[in-house]
Scaffold this motif. Structure first.
Motif, PDB file in Angstrom:
ATOM      1  N   GLN A   1       0.833  -1.205   0.000  1.00  0.00           N
ATOM      2  CA  GLN A   1       0.000   0.000   0.000  1.00  0.00           C
ATOM      3  C   GLN A   1       0.864   1.249   0.000  1.00  0.00           C
ATOM      4  OE1 GLN A   1      -2.636   1.124  -0.794  1.00  0.00           O
ATOM      5  NE2 GLN A   1      -4.401   0.072   0.039  1.00  0.00           N
ATOM      6  N   VAL A   2       0.293   2.298  -0.544  1.00  0.00           N
ATOM      7  CA  VAL A   2       0.980   3.587  -0.619  1.00  0.00           C
ATOM      8  C   VAL A   2       0.059   4.648  -0.035  1.00  0.00           C
ATOM      9  CG1 VAL A   2       1.896   5.344  -2.177  1.00  0.00           C
ATOM     10  CG2 VAL A   2       2.365   2.925  -2.619  1.00  0.00           C
ATOM     11  N   GLN A   3       0.627   5.538   0.747  1.00  0.00           N
ATOM     12  CA  GLN A   3      -0.131   6.641   1.320  1.00  0.00           C
ATOM     13  C   GLN A   3       0.402   7.956   0.758  1.00  0.00           C
ATOM     14  OE1 GLN A   3       1.519   4.335   3.603  1.00  0.00           O
ATOM     15  NE2 GLN A   3      -0.278   3.068   3.217  1.00  0.00           N
ATOM     16  N   LEU A   4      -0.528   8.844   0.438  1.00  0.00           N
ATOM     17  CA  LEU A   4      -0.190  10.196   0.000  1.00  0.00           C
ATOM     18  C   LEU A   4      -0.777  11.171   1.013  1.00  0.00           C
ATOM     19  CD1 LEU A   4      -1.025  10.006  -3.827  1.00  0.00           C
ATOM     20  CD2 LEU A   4       1.162   9.606  -2.712  1.00  0.00           C
ATOM     21  N   VAL A   5       0.056  12.053   1.515  1.00  0.00           N
ATOM     22  CA  VAL A   5      -0.392  13.025   2.515  1.00  0.00           C
ATOM     23  C   VAL A   5      -0.087  14.420   2.005  1.00  0.00           C
ATOM     24  CG1 VAL A   5      -0.178  13.847   4.879  1.00  0.00           C
ATOM     25  CG2 VAL A   5      -0.033  11.389   4.391  1.00  0.00           C
ATOM     26  N   GLU A   6      -1.155  15.214   1.842  1.00  0.00           N
ATOM     27  CA  GLU A   6      -1.013  16.596   1.381  1.00  0.00           C
ATOM     28  C   GLU A   6      -0.941  17.549   2.565  1.00  0.00           C
ATOM     29  OE1 GLU A   6      -4.217  14.981  -1.718  1.00  0.00           O
ATOM     30  OE2 GLU A   6      -4.037  14.969   0.472  1.00  0.00           O
ATOM     31  N   SER A   7      -0.346  18.701   2.321  1.00  0.00           N
ATOM     32  CA  SER A   7      -0.312  19.773   3.307  1.00  0.00           C
ATOM     33  C   SER A   7      -0.191  21.096   2.576  1.00  0.00           C
ATOM     34  CB  SER A   7       0.858  19.582   4.274  1.00  0.00           C
ATOM     35  OG  SER A   7       2.085  19.610   3.577  1.00  0.00           O
ATOM     36  N   GLY A   8      -0.507  22.186   3.300  1.00  0.00           N
ATOM     37  CA  GLY A   8      -0.275  23.515   2.759  1.00  0.00           C
ATOM     38  C   GLY A   8      -1.506  24.275   2.322  1.00  0.00           C
ATOM     39  N   GLY A   9      -2.675  23.671   2.404  1.00  0.00           N
ATOM     40  CA  GLY A   9      -3.880  24.394   2.016  1.00  0.00           C
ATOM     41  C   GLY A   9      -4.246  25.456   3.044  1.00  0.00           C
ATOM     42  N   GLY A  10      -5.260  26.258   2.707  1.00  0.00           N
ATOM     43  CA  GLY A  10      -5.700  27.282   3.641  1.00  0.00           C
ATOM     44  C   GLY A  10      -6.476  28.368   2.943  1.00  0.00           C
ATOM     45  N   LEU A  11      -6.641  29.473   3.657  1.00  0.00           N
ATOM     46  CA  LEU A  11      -7.365  30.640   3.157  1.00  0.00           C
ATOM     47  C   LEU A  11      -6.369  31.707   2.738  1.00  0.00           C
ATOM     48  CD1 LEU A  11      -9.990  32.340   2.815  1.00  0.00           C
ATOM     49  CD2 LEU A  11      -9.703  33.003   5.227  1.00  0.00           C
ATOM     50  N   VAL A  12      -6.567  32.255   1.541  1.00  0.00           N
ATOM     51  CA  VAL A  12      -5.676  33.288   1.034  1.00  0.00           C
ATOM     52  C   VAL A  12      -6.502  34.311   0.272  1.00  0.00           C
ATOM     53  CG1 VAL A  12      -5.194  32.019  -1.101  1.00  0.00           C
ATOM     54  CG2 VAL A  12      -3.518  33.676  -0.247  1.00  0.00           C
ATOM     55  N   GLN A  13      -6.031  35.550   0.268  1.00  0.00           N
ATOM     56  CA  GLN A  13      -6.732  36.600  -0.466  1.00  0.00           C
ATOM     57  C   GLN A  13      -6.437  36.511  -1.958  1.00  0.00           C
ATOM     58  OE1 GLN A  13      -5.672  40.353   1.311  1.00  0.00           O
ATOM     59  NE2 GLN A  13      -7.181  40.114   2.959  1.00  0.00           N
ATOM     60  N   PRO A  14      -7.332  37.013  -2.786  1.00  0.00           N
ATOM     61  CA  PRO A  14      -7.043  37.054  -4.230  1.00  0.00           C
ATOM     62  C   PRO A  14      -5.724  37.757  -4.507  1.00  0.00           C
ATOM     63  CG  PRO A  14      -9.340  37.584  -3.825  1.00  0.00           C
ATOM     64  CD  PRO A  14      -8.680  37.513  -2.474  1.00  0.00           C
ATOM     65  N   GLY A  15      -4.957  37.176  -5.419  1.00  0.00           N
ATOM     66  CA  GLY A  15      -3.640  37.700  -5.738  1.00  0.00           C
ATOM     67  C   GLY A  15      -2.531  37.117  -4.883  1.00  0.00           C
ATOM     68  N   GLY A  16      -2.891  36.387  -3.851  1.00  0.00           N
ATOM     69  CA  GLY A  16      -1.905  35.801  -2.957  1.00  0.00           C
ATOM     70  C   GLY A  16      -1.330  34.492  -3.479  1.00  0.00           C
ATOM     71  N   SER A  17      -0.512  33.878  -2.629  1.00  0.00           N
ATOM     72  CA  SER A  17       0.187  32.645  -3.003  1.00  0.00           C
ATOM     73  C   SER A  17       0.025  31.587  -1.916  1.00  0.00           C
ATOM     74  CB  SER A  17       1.685  32.915  -3.213  1.00  0.00           C
ATOM     75  OG  SER A  17       1.898  33.834  -4.261  1.00  0.00           O
ATOM     76  N   LEU A  18       0.086  30.346  -2.346  1.00  0.00           N
ATOM     77  CA  LEU A  18       0.122  29.195  -1.447  1.00  0.00           C
ATOM     78  C   LEU A  18       1.017  28.137  -2.067  1.00  0.00           C
ATOM     79  CD1 LEU A  18      -3.550  28.482  -0.250  1.00  0.00           C
ATOM     80  CD2 LEU A  18      -1.627  29.188   1.184  1.00  0.00           C
ATOM     81  N   ARG A  19       1.584  27.315  -1.222  1.00  0.00           N
ATOM     82  CA  ARG A  19       2.392  26.193  -1.693  1.00  0.00           C
ATOM     83  C   ARG A  19       1.847  24.909  -1.077  1.00  0.00           C
ATOM     84  NH1 ARG A  19       7.298  25.618  -4.156  1.00  0.00           N
ATOM     85  NH2 ARG A  19       8.446  23.671  -3.776  1.00  0.00           N
TER      86      ARG A  19
END
Length: 121
Positions: A1-19
């Motif tokens: 089995q393989v597990q994928l774990v995401e991180s880094g989401g959230g709330l950001v204003q228009p024009g902003g950045s997220l990784r």
């Protein structure tokens, strides 16, 4: 089995950045492509970006020039740098990996649990 774990989401204003980041673990012989998909409420899941093991990339039309996908093969990770975010980028973002288990010639598709990205003022 393989597990994928995401991180880094959230709330950001228009024009902003997220990784966003995603790490794969488990029974991995090699990873073929790694991708990010997204799904907004009431919409179908759509491809955001994909990257091969040789770092060839492909992007959905709506994110070209704003998003950048990258991967670290040694760490089995894939990242998505999202710049100039728009409200229409709001969605749950899913990591996907196409994996060949050790000693197998078959490929298997795996999904992460998703991470919410909300672009709003």
């Amino acid at each position: 089995q393989v597990q994928l774990v995401e991180s880094g989401g959230g709330l950001v204003q228009p024009g902003g950045s997220l990784r966003l980041s995603c790490v794969a673990s488990g029974s991995i012989g090699s990873i073929n492509t790694m991708s990010w998909y997204r799904q907004a409420p009431g919409e179908e899941r759509e491809l955001v970006a994909t990257i091969t093991s040789r770092a060839d990339t492909n992007y959905g039309d709506s994110v070209k020039g704003r998003f950048t996908i990258s991967r670290d093969n040694a760490k089995n990770t894939v990242s998505l740098q999202m710049n100039s975010l728009k409200p229409e980028d709001t969605a749950v973002y899913y990591c996907n990996a196409v994996v060949r288990p050790p000693t197998s010639r078959y490929l298997y598709y795996y999904w992460g649990q998703g991470t919410q990205v909300t672009v709003s003022s």
